[in-house]
Enzyme design. Structure first.
Site: not given
Ligand SMILES: Cc1ncc(COP(=O)(O)O)c(C=O)c1O
Length: 350
Positions: A75-79
């Site tokens: 659930h990455s914000n970076w992604c």
């Protein structure tokens, strides 16, 4: 190469506002509390990665690449922000995301995973052990297909990415002068270390008195976090072109609210999310900003700041993650036991 001449693509809405938190200040009655709204940088739903991506995407375009391959948690914000930057610039994007096992699928698509899907990112899910092999294979595949892929490490936490937060310090110094508020501390969350590296370099480079308090996104020892940030600083010293001499002593990491592990949820993190929502109508995320806010509140309560000091919480975004934690939040609000503390998508789950 000098700081000012690095290739940069404008992706963030800057400067982000600095706002007072009068109700939280009154409630805690220990220091003046402010928030720097880097959750409002824009680029997808905002967050700290927009600043880093301005420099990283500058490098992608400078090197004439047309695909980005990166990796992070499920659930990455970076992604999310990297995929958004790629879409904005017309580039392909491959996300290799870690989860409990290869090809892990959640029952429902929500939060950041849903955003990745909506942007049409190519997604491969892997267990952490296979990550390197999968990344190499994706790079190789794209090259064979005739693309020019660019590999971006997790969180964009390399020297170029950190430049975004050197810039943020300059922005804060200017805002501080305009507002006539001398900020004494910046409290923020540290994960892959790029934000911390940039902030610490920024205060050194611009000779600022602001103290940086970095709060870990997990319970690992502060030294481990410092060991992530220092090499980024060393690498960046060369790019900046001047000697800023940062040492271990310049890096402060506290880890009292990691909640047992990265992404794990705890009553303390939930309470931090609730207190900011209830007092200021500001939403933070349970993974990164909640430990930072919990730590800041704890420092105020323990009278670690002088009452007249100005403490600036750097809101690094990540709010989309709230929705993947809806079940523990509901349980807390209705007074029930948390259904889980280790998220089902965490490699530590099961
Ligand atoms: C919302 C949010 N805050 C803070 C961080 C930590 O930043 P860094 O990885 O630069 O240490 C992250 C990293 O993913 C994040 O998504």
């Amino acid at each position: 190469m000098k700081f000012g001449s690095l290739p940069r693509v404008r992706l963030a809405n800057l400067p982000t506002p600095i706002q007072e938190m009068p109700n939280l200040t009154k409630l805690l009655d220990g220091a003046k509390l402010w928030v720097k709204r880097d959750d409002l940088t824009g680029l997808a739903l905002g967050g700290n990665k927009a600043r880093k991506l301005e420099y990283l995407m500058g490098d992608v375009l400078d090197k004439d690449c047309n695909y980005v391959v990166t990796h992070a948690g499920f659930h990455s914000n970076w992604c999310t922000q990297t995929a958004a930057a790629c879409r904005k610039l017309g580039l392909g994007i491959v996300l290799v995301k870690t989860a409990p096992h290869d090809n892990w699928e959640p029952e429902n698509w929500d939060a950041n995973h849903l955003l990745h899907k909506l942007m049409g990112a190519e997604i491969e899910v892997t267990k952490p052990d296979n990550l390197r092999t999968k990344l190499d294979a994706q790079m190789e595949r794209l090259r064979k297909e005739g693309y020019r892929p660019y590999y971006m490490p997790v969180g964009g936490s390399v020297a170029l990415g950190a430049m975004g937060y050197v810039n943020a310090i300059l922005e804060i110094i200017n805002q501080s002068q305009e507002m006539e508020v001398p900020f004494d501390y910046i409290v923020h969350c540290t994960g892959s270390g790029g934000t911390q590296a940039g902030l610490v370099m920024g205060v050194k480079a611009f000779n600022s008195e602001i103290k940086i308090i970095s709060v870990a996104d997990d319970s690992s020892p502060p030294e481990e976090h410092i060991a992530k940030a220092l090499p980024i600083i060393k690498e960046a010293e060369n790019i900046l072109g001047f000697n800023i001499k940062v040492t271990n002593e310049d890096l402060t990491v506290l880890n009292d609210f990691g909640g047992g592990g990265y992404g794990f949820i705890s009553e303390e993190k939930i309470n931090a999310v609730k207190i900011l929502a209830e007092t200021e109508g500001i939403f933070i995320d349970p993974v990164y900003t909640a430990p930072a806010v919990a730590q800041m509140i704890d420092l105020v309560k323990k009278k670690k700041f002088r009452k007249d000091s100005n403490v600036l919480f750097l809101h690094t975004g990540g709010t989309a993650a709230l929705f993947s934690y809806k079940d523990p939040f509901k349980a807390n609000i209705i007074g029930e036991k948390l259904p889980w503390t280790i998220p089902p998508w965490s490699p530590k789950s099961g």
